[in-house]
Design a protein around this motif. Structure first.
Motif, PDB file in Angstrom:
ATOM      1  N   THR A 238       0.830  -1.199   0.000  1.00 16.59           N
ATOM      2  CA  THR A 238       0.000   0.000   0.000  1.00 16.59           C
ATOM      3  C   THR A 238       0.869   1.256   0.000  1.00 16.59           C
ATOM      4  OG1 THR A 238      -0.079   0.124   2.411  1.00 16.59           O
ATOM      5  CG2 THR A 238      -1.777  -1.214   1.323  1.00 16.59           C
TER       6      THR A 238
ATOM      7  N   ASP B 271       1.361   0.265 -11.101  1.00 17.92           N
ATOM      8  CA  ASP B 271       0.053  -0.310 -10.760  1.00 17.92           C
ATOM      9  C   ASP B 271      -0.746  -0.633 -12.038  1.00 17.92           C
ATOM     10  OD1 ASP B 271      -2.254  -1.093  -9.475  1.00 17.92           O
ATOM     11  OD2 ASP B 271      -2.894   0.957  -9.002  1.00 17.92           O
TER      12      ASP B 271
ATOM     13  N   ASP C  87      -3.203  -2.757 -12.699  1.00 16.06           N
ATOM     14  CA  ASP C  87      -4.664  -2.901 -12.619  1.00 16.06           C
ATOM     15  C   ASP C  87      -5.344  -1.703 -11.957  1.00 16.06           C
ATOM     16  OD1 ASP C  87      -3.970  -3.222  -9.995  1.00 16.06           O
ATOM     17  OD2 ASP C  87      -4.574  -5.331  -9.851  1.00 16.06           O
ATOM     18  N   LYS C  88      -4.553  -0.674 -11.634  1.00 15.04           N
ATOM     19  CA  LYS C  88      -5.066   0.598 -11.118  1.00 15.04           C
ATOM     20  C   LYS C  88      -5.976   0.439  -9.895  1.00 15.04           C
ATOM     21  CE  LYS C  88      -2.764   2.610 -14.288  1.00 15.04           C
ATOM     22  NZ  LYS C  88      -1.471   3.232 -13.911  1.00 15.04           N
ATOM     23  N   ASP C  89      -5.527  -0.401  -8.951  1.00 13.58           N
ATOM     24  CA  ASP C  89      -6.278  -0.558  -7.691  1.00 13.58           C
ATOM     25  C   ASP C  89      -5.603   0.199  -6.552  1.00 13.58           C
ATOM     26  OD1 ASP C  89      -4.032  -2.115  -7.391  1.00 13.58           O
ATOM     27  OD2 ASP C  89      -5.093  -3.910  -6.681  1.00 13.58           O
ATOM     28  N   ASP C  90      -4.631   1.069  -6.880  1.00 12.56           N
ATOM     29  CA  ASP C  90      -3.939   1.935  -5.915  1.00 12.56           C
ATOM     30  C   ASP C  90      -3.089   1.171  -4.906  1.00 12.56           C
ATOM     31  OD1 ASP C  90      -4.943   4.292  -7.046  1.00 12.56           O
ATOM     32  OD2 ASP C  90      -6.802   4.114  -5.907  1.00 12.56           O
ATOM     33  N   LYS C  91      -2.687  -0.014  -5.271  1.00 14.64           N
ATOM     34  CA  LYS C  91      -1.737  -0.779  -4.456  1.00 14.64           C
ATOM     35  C   LYS C  91      -0.985  -1.712  -5.388  1.00 14.64           C
ATOM     36  CE  LYS C  91      -5.566  -3.797  -3.112  1.00 14.64           C
ATOM     37  NZ  LYS C  91      -6.393  -4.273  -1.973  1.00 14.64           N
TER      38      LYS C  91
END
Length: 319
Positions: free
Chosen positions: A90, A281, A283-287
């Motif tokens: 994260t 990132d 898959d652009k899930d912010d982690k």
């Protein structure tokens, strides 16, 4: 036993510096340090990112490794960053890692002197151990007939207050983390209020609990032989009146000193953590997953290949 340890000698040095006339400006402001000496330009190279992520010295080590060795070591680092073991990195975890990397020199300095204070070798340092090592038997005798005993008493009292503040559980026995906060309070969020208090006490020569303009200038500059003030001194006087003294009462209080020496400003660590996540990132899930980091490994760490520019185009070609 020694009378004064490294911390006290540092405090004494500061006192001596204040007593000497100087044309140079003393800077009490705690600025965010640069993460790298390199320009942050990913179109040229990732050297800034490497030094931000690893620290300057560790980045040099990676530059000597093969790409395979660098990726293997990076994988082990990712495992360390993932504190909660949920297989994701994260923003918070990455930020903490970069902070740790940037402060590695502090931890190394503490480790270097640890055994000087940990007399009973229990991997902790008590206040008594620190006091006895730093001030020696003079402390138990109230510094006897030493010429500057009042100064030593004040220094020991100040050290004890700082030690208690750093010691979060109140047992007067410091862990390595707590002792680091004691020696480097400006680097620990929970010690910053004490940094302000100590600064106020250093500058407040008349003991009224505030810093007026003369005390503010006197902390930075002391004239010699009636010489004219440098231009920067006049500028600082004006800054005190227009910028430092926020409520315009002619003096700085604790809050105003905090705003001055601990400014809320651009945080390069936060920005770098967001940058690394954004660039990796997929898959652009912010982690980030471990695989996402390894797929973009040459942004995080260097190698013999990236050091010579052979691998820098790969990431751009892939995207």
């Amino acid at each position: 036993m020694r009378l004064l340890g490294p911390l006290c000698l540092l405090a004494l040095s500061a006192s001596w510096v204040f007593c000497k006339p100087t044309q140079e400006k003393k800077d009490r402001v705690h600025h965010n340090k640069d993460l790298s000496d390199h320009t942050h330009d990913d179109s040229q190279d990732f050297q800034y990112d490497h030094e931000a992520f690893l620290g300057k010295e560790e980045a040099k080590t990676f530059d000597q490794l093969t790409p395979e060795e660098s990726k293997e070591r990076l994988g082990k680092i990712v495992n360390k960053i993932d504190k909660n073991k949920d297989n994701f990195i994260t923003h918070e975890e990455l930020t903490e890692w970069i902070k740790h990397s940037q402060k590695r020199y502090i931890y190394e300095n503490v480790n270097k002197h640890w055994n000087d204070y940990d007399r009973d070798k229990d991997n902790k340092i008590s206040w008594e151990e620190y006091k006895n090592t730093t001030y020696g038997y003079y402390a138990d005798e109230e510094f006897g007939d030493l010429e500057d005993k009042d100064m030593y008493k004040r220094m020991m009292k100040r050290d004890e207050r700082r030690f208690k503040q750093a010691n979060r559980d109140g047992d007067l026995i410091a862990t390595r983390e707590e002792f680091t906060a004691f020696l480097h309070p400006e680097e620990s969020d929970y010690m910053r209020d004490l940094v302000v208090t100590e600064t106020l006490e250093d500058m407040d020569k008349n003991g009224d609990g505030f810093v007026d303009v003369d005390e503010y200038i006197g902390d930075m500059y002391s004239a010699e032989n009636d010489e004219p003030e440098p231009d920067w001194v006049a500028s600082e006087r004006q800054q005190f009146l227009t910028i430092r003294d926020l409520n315009k009462d002619g003096k700085m209080d604790h809050s105003e000193i905090s705003s001055w020496i601990l400014p809320t400003e651009y945080d390069p660590i936060d920005v770098e953590a967001k940058h690394l996540i954004y660039e990796s990132d997929k898959d652009k899930d912010d982690k980030l997953t471990k695989q996402e980091i390894l797929d973009n490994w040459n942004m995080f760490v260097g190698s013999q290949a990236t050091n010579y520019g052979e691998d820098l185009t790969r990431r751009h070609d892939e995207f």
